[in-house]
Scaffold this motif. Structure first.
Motif, PDB file in Angstrom:
ATOM      1  N   VAL A 110       0.824  -1.198   0.000  1.00  9.30           N
ATOM      2  CA  VAL A 110       0.000   0.000   0.000  1.00  9.30           C
ATOM      3  C   VAL A 110       0.862   1.253   0.000  1.00  9.30           C
ATOM      4  CG1 VAL A 110      -1.760   1.286   1.248  1.00  9.30           C
ATOM      5  CG2 VAL A 110      -1.889  -1.192   1.124  1.00  9.30           C
ATOM      6  N   TYR A 111       1.749   1.353   0.989  1.00  9.37           N
ATOM      7  CA  TYR A 111       2.441   2.632   1.157  1.00  9.37           C
ATOM      8  C   TYR A 111       3.647   2.769   0.234  1.00  9.37           C
ATOM      9  CZ  TYR A 111      -0.494   3.439   5.177  1.00  9.37           C
ATOM     10  OH  TYR A 111      -1.576   3.649   5.986  1.00  9.37           O
ATOM     11  N   LEU A 112       4.570   1.799   0.301  1.00  8.84           N
ATOM     12  CA  LEU A 112       5.794   1.962  -0.495  1.00  8.84           C
ATOM     13  C   LEU A 112       5.476   1.931  -1.994  1.00  8.84           C
ATOM     14  CD1 LEU A 112       8.482  -0.049   1.486  1.00  8.84           C
ATOM     15  CD2 LEU A 112       7.956   2.371   1.525  1.00  8.84           C
ATOM     16  N   MET A 113       4.576   1.035  -2.396  1.00  2.67           N
ATOM     17  CA  MET A 113       4.233   1.009  -3.825  1.00  2.67           C
ATOM     18  C   MET A 113       3.317   2.157  -4.188  1.00  2.67           C
ATOM     19  SD  MET A 113       3.805  -3.053  -4.519  1.00  2.67           S
ATOM     20  CE  MET A 113       2.805  -2.928  -5.977  1.00  2.67           C
ATOM     21  N   GLY A 114       2.719   2.811  -3.193  1.00  2.00           N
ATOM     22  CA  GLY A 114       1.777   3.893  -3.468  1.00  2.00           C
ATOM     23  C   GLY A 114       2.435   5.246  -3.645  1.00  2.00           C
ATOM     24  N   VAL A 115       3.596   5.469  -3.013  1.00  2.00           N
ATOM     25  CA  VAL A 115       4.186   6.803  -3.095  1.00  2.00           C
ATOM     26  C   VAL A 115       4.905   7.036  -4.413  1.00  2.00           C
ATOM     27  CG1 VAL A 115       4.453   7.314  -0.671  1.00  2.00           C
ATOM     28  CG2 VAL A 115       6.194   5.955  -1.826  1.00  2.00           C
ATOM     29  N   GLY A 116       5.405   5.964  -5.037  1.00  2.00           N
ATOM     30  CA  GLY A 116       6.249   6.144  -6.214  1.00  2.00           C
ATOM     31  C   GLY A 116       5.500   6.388  -7.509  1.00  2.00           C
ATOM     32  N   VAL A 117       4.205   6.003  -7.528  1.00  2.00           N
ATOM     33  CA  VAL A 117       3.509   6.022  -8.823  1.00  2.00           C
ATOM     34  C   VAL A 117       3.444   7.413  -9.434  1.00  2.00           C
ATOM     35  CG1 VAL A 117       1.600   4.938 -10.012  1.00  2.00           C
ATOM     36  CG2 VAL A 117       1.958   4.462  -7.609  1.00  2.00           C
ATOM     37  N   ALA A 168      13.990  -1.295   2.520  1.00  2.00           N
ATOM     38  CA  ALA A 168      12.816  -1.125   1.659  1.00  2.00           C
ATOM     39  C   ALA A 168      12.397   0.333   1.607  1.00  2.00           C
ATOM     40  CB  ALA A 168      11.667  -1.991   2.170  1.00  2.00           C
ATOM     41  N   PHE A 169      12.386   1.000   2.759  1.00  2.51           N
ATOM     42  CA  PHE A 169      11.997   2.416   2.775  1.00  2.51           C
ATOM     43  C   PHE A 169      12.989   3.256   1.982  1.00  2.51           C
ATOM     44  CE2 PHE A 169       8.254   3.340   5.234  1.00  2.51           C
ATOM     45  CZ  PHE A 169       8.028   2.154   5.910  1.00  2.51           C
ATOM     46  N   ILE A 170      14.299   2.927   2.128  1.00  3.09           N
ATOM     47  CA  ILE A 170      15.317   3.689   1.393  1.00  3.09           C
ATOM     48  C   ILE A 170      15.127   3.488  -0.110  1.00  3.09           C
ATOM     49  CG2 ILE A 170      17.778   3.823   0.880  1.00  3.09           C
ATOM     50  CD1 ILE A 170      18.280   3.257   3.837  1.00  3.09           C
ATOM     51  N   PHE A 216      12.491  -0.841 -10.651  1.00  2.00           N
ATOM     52  CA  PHE A 216      13.331  -1.785  -9.934  1.00  2.00           C
ATOM     53  C   PHE A 216      12.901  -1.898  -8.468  1.00  2.00           C
ATOM     54  CE2 PHE A 216      16.936  -2.484  -7.090  1.00  2.00           C
ATOM     55  CZ  PHE A 216      17.343  -3.728  -7.513  1.00  2.00           C
ATOM     56  N   ALA A 217      12.515  -0.777  -7.919  1.00  2.00           N
ATOM     57  CA  ALA A 217      12.218  -0.755  -6.478  1.00  2.00           C
ATOM     58  C   ALA A 217      11.039  -1.668  -6.124  1.00  2.00           C
ATOM     59  CB  ALA A 217      11.933   0.677  -6.031  1.00  2.00           C
ATOM     60  N   VAL A 218      10.009  -1.730  -6.992  1.00  2.00           N
ATOM     61  CA  VAL A 218       8.809  -2.494  -6.629  1.00  2.00           C
ATOM     62  C   VAL A 218       9.098  -3.989  -6.472  1.00  2.00           C
ATOM     63  CG1 VAL A 218       6.549  -3.220  -7.453  1.00  2.00           C
ATOM     64  CG2 VAL A 218       7.163  -0.812  -7.456  1.00  2.00           C
ATOM     65  N   PRO A 219       9.707  -4.644  -7.476  1.00  2.00           N
ATOM     66  CA  PRO A 219      10.025  -6.059  -7.241  1.00  2.00           C
ATOM     67  C   PRO A 219      10.960  -6.266  -6.066  1.00  2.00           C
ATOM     68  CG  PRO A 219      10.748  -5.351  -9.441  1.00  2.00           C
ATOM     69  CD  PRO A 219      10.010  -4.215  -8.846  1.00  2.00           C
ATOM     70  N   PHE A 220      11.875  -5.309  -5.883  1.00  2.00           N
ATOM     71  CA  PHE A 220      12.831  -5.432  -4.780  1.00  2.00           C
ATOM     72  C   PHE A 220      12.124  -5.402  -3.420  1.00  2.00           C
ATOM     73  CE2 PHE A 220      15.950  -3.275  -1.915  1.00  2.00           C
ATOM     74  CZ  PHE A 220      16.830  -4.341  -1.820  1.00  2.00           C
ATOM     75  N   ILE A 221      11.236  -4.437  -3.225  1.00  2.00           N
ATOM     76  CA  ILE A 221      10.577  -4.374  -1.910  1.00  2.00           C
ATOM     77  C   ILE A 221       9.597  -5.531  -1.723  1.00  2.00           C
ATOM     78  CG2 ILE A 221      10.862  -1.887  -1.554  1.00  2.00           C
ATOM     79  CD1 ILE A 221       7.979  -1.512  -2.448  1.00  2.00           C
ATOM     80  N   LEU A 261      10.151  -8.522  -2.796  1.00  2.00           N
ATOM     81  CA  LEU A 261      11.039  -9.622  -2.385  1.00  2.00           C
ATOM     82  C   LEU A 261      11.366  -9.502  -0.900  1.00  2.00           C
ATOM     83  CD1 LEU A 261      12.755 -12.013  -3.588  1.00  2.00           C
ATOM     84  CD2 LEU A 261      14.666 -10.421  -3.491  1.00  2.00           C
ATOM     85  N   LEU A 262      11.713  -8.269  -0.491  1.00  2.00           N
ATOM     86  CA  LEU A 262      12.038  -8.063   0.934  1.00  2.00           C
ATOM     87  C   LEU A 262      10.841  -8.409   1.814  1.00  2.00           C
ATOM     88  CD1 LEU A 262      14.116  -4.759   0.933  1.00  2.00           C
ATOM     89  CD2 LEU A 262      14.927  -7.100   1.030  1.00  2.00           C
ATOM     90  N   ALA A 263       9.658  -8.052   1.346  1.00  2.00           N
ATOM     91  CA  ALA A 263       8.463  -8.373   2.138  1.00  2.00           C
ATOM     92  C   ALA A 263       8.315  -9.882   2.284  1.00  2.00           C
ATOM     93  CB  ALA A 263       7.219  -7.775   1.486  1.00  2.00           C
ATOM     94  N   MET A 264       8.574 -10.613   1.198  1.00  2.00           N
ATOM     95  CA  MET A 264       8.470 -12.071   1.272  1.00  2.00           C
ATOM     96  C   MET A 264       9.494 -12.619   2.273  1.00  2.00           C
ATOM     97  SD  MET A 264       5.973 -12.960  -0.439  1.00  2.00           S
ATOM     98  CE  MET A 264       6.041 -14.737  -0.445  1.00  2.00           C
TER      99      MET A 264
END
Lengths: 206, 625, 114
Positions: free
Chosen positions: A199-206, C43-45, C56-61, C63-66
Motif C-alpha cells: 500500500v504505502y511503499l508502492m503507493g508513493v512512487g507512482v 525497503a523504505f530507502i 526496480f524498487a517495486v520487485p525489490f521491496i 522480495l524483501l516483504a516475502m
C-alpha cells in the motif's frame, strides 16, 4: 481432558501444548490464521484492483507520508519482538517477565493504533480523502482499517488475559491462551509487512 | 469443578437443548433446522414451477418471482444443504474416529446457533418489504445501493452472520479429526466420510473467508457509502463476480464432497465388501478440493476477462473430471461382485452414481468456453446444477439419513415408505430436470418469470412442473415416514443393525452421552469388520474403565448468536426509511451482547464434570441385560 | 485432572540442556529481529531515494516483504519447529490460494483482456 505430560517436576517446557485442550487451541488457531490469510488476500486484491480508481480525488502519491509509516512500522515490529520475549519467559515459568513483556506489547500496540487514527484523521480532514471520495479511498480505508480493527481486537484480548490472570501464575490453562494471543499478534505484524510494502511503499512512487 | 456431577436430565428440556454442547444433540438440532429451511425453499420451488406451468401465467408477479429464485437458491445452499450435511458430520465424525466429543464443544454449539440466527435474519426480509431479488449470486449493480432494495441488506447480513457459524464449525471439524482420533486410528485408516469432512472443512476455511470479505464490501457500499462497485467513482463490478465465485465454486465441493463420503460409507456396508481403492479415493478427494479453487472463472466466461484466462480456467475445469471419474469407478467396483442388499439407503446411494455422472458430463460441456456462450444463463445450466445438487447431494443425504437413522434415534425408518420416497423422488427429479436440458438448448433463459405461447416451450414446462409435484409428494411421504416410524418402528437395541464396518457401529444404541465407555484401540481400516474376522467381534479397549470427563453445557453460544443477530439487524436498519429505534443504538446493543458474552465466557474457567465409573458400568450392564 | 489445570508452578521442569538451547534460540530470534529491521529500512530507502528507479524498487521491496514474511512465520511463529506439520499445511494452502486471488482481482477485471 487427559494430561499428556508429567507435571510433577514443574511447568513443562512447552506449557502451551501440554494438554489436549492446549493442542486443540494451538491447531485451531493456526487453521483460523490460514483462513485469515485468504481473507486479507481478498482485501489486498480489491485494493490493488481499485487503487487506480481515484475519480479526480487525491491519489496515493498525494497523501501518503513515509516518515509516519516508518515510525508505525518500527513500533509494530518491536511489539512483535516483545511478544516473542514474553513467550520465552512463559516457557521458563517466569510469570513476572511474561506479564511485563505482554504489557509492553499492549502499550506499543496502543501507540500504533493511536498513530493510525491520527493518520486517517490527517488524510480525511487535510487532504480531502474521505471514505466515500473514490473507490481507491474506500478500498484503502477498508484494508488498513481492517488491520487496525485486528489490532484493536488484539489489544482488548491481551488486556483481558492480563487482567484476568494478573495473579494466577502460569498454569496449563492460561499458557495456551497467552501463546495463541501472541501468535495472533505476530500475524497482525505479518499483515502489516505487506500493507507497508504494497500500500504505502508502492503507493508513493507512482 | 470436576467433582460436581450434573445429570442433564435434571434440567428442563428446553434449557438443556438451548445450552447443549453435546455433538449428538447438536446434530439433531442441525437436522431439524436444515429440514425446516429445506421445506421452505422447496415450497418456493413449487411456486416458481406453478408460475412457469403455462405461457404468460400470472400466478406470481415478476418481482415476486425474482425474490423466489433468489431465496430458493440462497436458502437451499446455505441454510438447507449445509446444515443437513453438518448434522451428519456432527453425529458421525466423533463416533467414527473414536472420540468422546469434538475438539471444541462450545464452538460447535456456537456454530449452530450463529448459523441458525443468520438464517432467521435472512428470512426476516419477507416482513420488511420483500426478499432479496438479485439472484443467489447477488451481482452488482443489481444489488448496488442504486438498484437493490432493502432485501439485499438482509441477504448480505444474513449470510454474513450464518457464514461465521459455518466457518467456526469448519475449524472445529478440522481440529477434531486431526487431534482427537482414537489410538491406532491413523490418517490412512480414517473412514472416507471423515476424510471428506476434513477436506470440506478446509474448503470452508478458505472459501467462507473471501465470502465474508465480499459481503463486507457490499455492505460497506450499501450502508456506509463505499465506492467499490460504483464505476463512476473508480469502482468495478467484475470485482464482486470474482470474489463471489472464488467462494462460490468451492462451495459446490463443500456440499458435494460430504455426499461422496456418505456414498462411500453406504455402498461398502450394503455390498458386504471393503471400499475399492481407498487410497485412490482419498487422493481423488484432495485433488478435487485443490482444483475446485482453481476454476472459478468458468462461471464468468461471458464476462470478457480475455481468451487466455478463459482457456486456462476451461482446462482446469475439465481436469476435475479425472479425479471424479476415479471415484465413480471405485464405487462401481465396490459394488461389483458384492452381496448387495437393495434397501432404501443403498438404492439412493447406487442410483446416485449414474445421476451424478449425468450432471458431471453436462459440467464438462459447460466447461468449454466457446460453447458456454450458448449455454450461459439458459435452463441447460439450471438442469446441470440440479443434477449435481439433487442427484448428488440430496440423494447422498437421503442415503445417509436412512443409514444412520437407527444410530441417531434408536429405531429404523420404515422401508416400504422409504422405497416409495425414493422412487417418487427419482422419477420426479428426472422428469423435472432432464427436460430442462432441452428447454435450455432451444433457448429458454433462466431467471425469467414467463415465456410466450408458440415458442415450443409450453409442453416441456408442463412436464417439468408435474415432476416437481412428484418430488413434493416424495418429501411429504418422507415426513409421514418419520412420524409413522417414531410410533410403529421397533426399537433397535443391537449395536450394529446393518452389519456395517466402521467405528460408529461399535458403541451402544442409543449412543450414551460419552460415546464410548472405553476409547477403542483401532487396528485396521474398517475396524469393526476387522475385529469380527480377526478378533472376538468387540473392539479392544485402549484404556481401563474410569471416570469420564465431559464438558459442561453453556448458554453463551446462544447469547453470542443472538447478539450477532441484533447487530446484523441494526446494520440493516441504517437503510430503513423509518427506523423507530436509532440503528446505531441497536447495533451497539448487539455488539455489547456479543462481546459481553465472549468476555464472560473467557473469564470463567470451566473444566467440565466427571461421569462416575459406576454409572458407566451400570449403563453397560443394562445393555447386556 | 481439573484441579491442577488452574495451579501455578513453583519451578520449571526444563532441563539444563533445554535451557541452554532456549537461550540460543532467543539469540537467533533477536538476530532475526535485527535483520528484519534492517530490511525494512532498506525497503523504505529503496523507495524514498531518487536514485533507484520505480520499476526496480517495486520487485525489490516485494522480495524483501516475502523474506520478512518467512522470517516472521518460521522464527517468530515457530513454523520451523517440529509438531508444526498441520499449521504449515494450512499456511501453505492459504498462501497458495491467495496468489490466484490477488492476481485475478488485480488484473482480470475486464479492463484489460488477457
Amino acid at each position: 481432558m487427559a494430561d499428556s505430560v508429567d507435571i510433577s517436576k514443574g511447568l513443562p517446557p512447552n506449557p502451551e501444548k501440554a494438554t489436549l485442550e492446549g493442542q486443540n487451541k494451538f491447531l485451531g488457531f493456526w487453521v483460523f490464521l490460514g483462513g485469515e490469510t485468504i481473507m486479507f488476500a481478498t482485501f489486498f486484491g480489491t485494493y490493488l484492483g481499485l487503487r487506480g480508481g481515484t475519480a479526480d480525488g487525491p491519489t496515493s502519491a498525494d497523501v501518503f507520508s513515509l516518515p509516519l509509516v516508518f515510525i508505525m512500522t518500527m513500533i509494530l515490529l518491536t511489539s512483535s519482538l516483545t511478544s516473542v520475549l514474553a513467550m520465552f519467559a512463559m516457557k521458563k515459568n517466569n510469570f513476572k517477565a511474561l506479564m511485563g513483556w505482554m504489557w509492553v506489547t499492549v502499550l506499543l500496540g496502543a501507540a500504533f493504533l493511536g498513530l493510525e487514527i491520527f493518520e486517517f484523521y490527517e488524510y480525511s480532514v487535510h487532504y480531502g480523502l474521505g471514505y466515500t471520495t473514490s473507490a481507491f479511498a474506500s478500498s484503502f480505508y477498508t484494508l488498513v482499517g481492517l488491520h487496525g480493527a485486528h489490532v484493536l481486537f488484539g489489544l482488548g484480548w491481551i488486556t483481558t488475559l492480563l487482567v484476568r490472570y494478573r495473579k494466577s501464575g502460569i498454569t496449563l490453562t492460561n499458557a495456551p491462551k497467552f501463546y495463541v494471543a501472541s501468535l495472533y499478534w505476530h500475524f497482525i505484524d505479518v499483515v502489516w509487512v505487506f500493507i507497508f510494502t504494497v500500500v504505502y511503499l508502492m503507493g508513493v512512487g507512482v | 469443578m470436576a467433582d460436581t456431577t450434573v445429570k442433564t436430565s435434571e434440567k428442563s428440556v428446553l434449557w438443556d437443548w438451548l445450552t447443549t454442547v453435546d455433538h449428538k444433540k447438536l446434530a439433531v438440532l442441525y437436522l431439524l433446522a436444515g429440514a425446516l429451511f429445506f421445506v421452505k425453499a422447496g415450497i418456493m420451488a413449487l411456486f416458481m414451477r406453478i408460475q412457469l406451468m403455462f405461457p404468460e401465467n400470472t400466478f406470481v408477479t415478476g418481482q415476486t418471482f425474482n425474490e423466489l429464485i433468489t431465496m430458493h437458491g440462497t436458502i437451499m445452499l446455505f441454510l438447507a444443504a449445509t446444515p443437513l450435511i453438518f448434522a451428519f458430520m456432527n453425529f458421525v465424525v466423533p463416533l467414527q474416529i473414536g472420540a468422546r466429543d469434538v475438539a471444541f464443544p462450545f464452538v460447535n454449539a456456537l456454530g449452530f446457533w450463529i448459523f441458525f440466527f443468520g438464517g432467521l435474519l435472512l428470512s426476516l426480509s419477507w416482513f420488511f418489504g420483500g426478499g432479496p431479488d438479485a439472484g443467489w449470486t447477488n451481482y452488482v449493480p443489481l444489488s448496488s445501493r442504486e438498484y437493490g432494495h432493502l432485501g439485499i441488506d438482509f441477504y448480505v447480513l444474513g449470510l454474513q452472520v450464518s457464514g461465521i457459524g459455518t466457518l467456526v464449525s469448519g475449524i472445529n471439524f478440522i481440529v477434531t479429526i486431526v487431534n482427537m482420533r482414537a489410538p491406532g486410528m491413523t490418517m490412512m485408516r480414517l473412514p472416507l466420510f471423515c476424510w471428506t469432512t476434513l477436506v470440506t472443512s478446509i474448503l470452508i476455511v478458505f472459501a467462507f473467508t473471501p465470502l465474508a470479505a465480499g459481503l463486507a464490501l457490499i455492505m460497506l457500499d450499501r450502508v456506509f457509502g463505499g465506492q467499490f462497485f460504483i464505476t463512476e467513482l473508480g469502482g468495478n463490478v467484475v470485482l464482486w463476480q470474482h470474489i463471489f465465485w472464488i467462494f462460490g465454486h468451492p462451495e459446490v465441493y463443500i456440499l458435494v464432497l460430504p455426499a461422496f463420503g456418505i456414498i462411500s460409507e453406504v455402498i461398502p456396508a450394503f455390498s458386504r465388501k471393503r471400499l475399492f481403492g481407498y487410497t485412490a479415493m482419498v487422493f481423488a478427494t484432495l485433488v478435487i478440493a485443490f482444483l475446485g479453487f482453481m476454476v472459478w472463472v468458468h462461471h464468468m466466461f461471458t464476462v470478457g476477462v480475455g481468451p487466455i484466462a478463459n482457456s486456462v480456467f476451461a482446462i482446469a475445469t475439465m481436469a476435475i473430471a479425472v479425479p471424479t471419474g476415479i471415484k465413480i469407478f471405485n464405487w462401481l467396483f465396490t459394488m461389483w461382485g458384492g452381496k448387495i442388499t437393495f434397501n432404501t439407503a443403498m438404492l439412493c446411494a447406487s442410483s446416485f452414481v449414474p445421476t451424478f455422472v449425468l450432471g458431471g458430463v453436462t459440467g464438462v460441456m459447460l466447461a468449454m468456453a466457446p460453447v458456454d456462450h450458448l449455454y450461459h444463463d439458459t435452463y441447460f445450466v439450471v438442469a446441470h446444477f440440479h443434477y449435481i445438487i439433487i442427484g448428488g447431494i440430496i440423494l447422498g443425504l437421503f442415503a445417509g439419513l436412512f443409514y444412520w437413522y437407527p444410530k441417531m434415534f434408536g429405531h429404523h425408518l420404515n422401508e416400504k415408505l422409504g422405497m416409495l420416497t425414493f422412487w417418487l423422488m427419482y422419477i420426479g427429479f428426472h422428469m423435472t430436470f432432464f427436460i430442462q436440458h432441452i428447454l435450455g438448448l432451444i433457448g429458454m433463459p433462466r431467471r425469467v418469470y414467463t415465456y410466450l405461447e408458440g415458442q415450443g416451450m409450453a409442453t416441456m414446462n408442463m412436464v417439468s412442473t408435474i415432476g416437481t409435484f412428484i418430488m413434493g409428494a416424495a418429501v411429504i411421504v418422507l415426513v409421514i415416514n418419520h412420524v409413522y416410524s417414531a410410533y410403529k418402528s421397533e426399537k433397535v437395541t443391537v449395536r450394529n443393525p446393518w452389519g456395517a464396518r466402521t467405528l460408529e457401529w461399535s458403541t451402544q444404541t442409543p449412543v450414551p452421552e460419552y460415546n464410548f465407555a472405553q476409547t477403542p484401540q483401532v487396528r485396521s481400516l474398517d475396524p469393526v469388520f476387522y475385529e469380527k474376522v480377526h478378533g472376538d467381534g468387540n473392539m479392544k479397549p485402549a484404556e481401563p474403565l474410569d471416570d469420564i470427563h465431559m464438558p459442561n453445557g453453556s448458554i453463551y453460544p446462544f447469547t453470542i448468536a443472538l447478539g450477532l443477530f441484533i447487530m446484523g439487524f441494526g446494520i440493516i436498519m441504517f437503510n430503513m426509511d423509518n427506523p423507530i429505534i436509532p440503528p446505531l443504538a441497536v447495533t451497539i446493543i448487539g455488539g455489547v451482547v456479543v462481546f459481553g458474552s465472549m468476555f464472560l465466557h473467557s473469564i470463567k474457567e470451566d473444566h467440565g464434570y466427571n461421569i462416575p465409573v459406576e454409572r458407566v458400568k451400570e449403563e453397560l450392564d443394562k445393555e447386556v441385560g | 485432572m481439573g484441579e491442577n489445570l488452574s495451579q501455578p508452578f513453583t519451578d520449571s521442569a526444563m532441563s539444563k540442556d533445554e535451557k541452554i538451547q532456549m537461550e540460543q534460540e532467543k539469540r537467533v530470534q533477536i538476530t532475526a529481529f535485527a535483520f528484519m529491521i534492517f530490511i525494512t529500512i532498506l525497503a523504505f530507502i529503496a523507495v524514498a531515494s531518487e536514485a533507484i528507479p520505480y520499476g526496480f524498487a517495486v520487485p525489490f521491496i516485494l522480495l524483501l516483504a516475502m523474506v520478512q514474511f518467512f522470517l516472521q512465520m518460521f522464527y517468530f511463529m515457530h513454523l520451523k519447529d517440529k509438531d508444526h506439520g498441520w499449521p504449515n499445511a494450512m499456511m501453505v494452502s492459504g498462501i497458495f490460494l491467495s496468489a490466484p486471488t490477488v492476481i485475478s482481482l488485480t488484473i482480470l477485471l475486464g479492463e484489460v483482456k488477457f
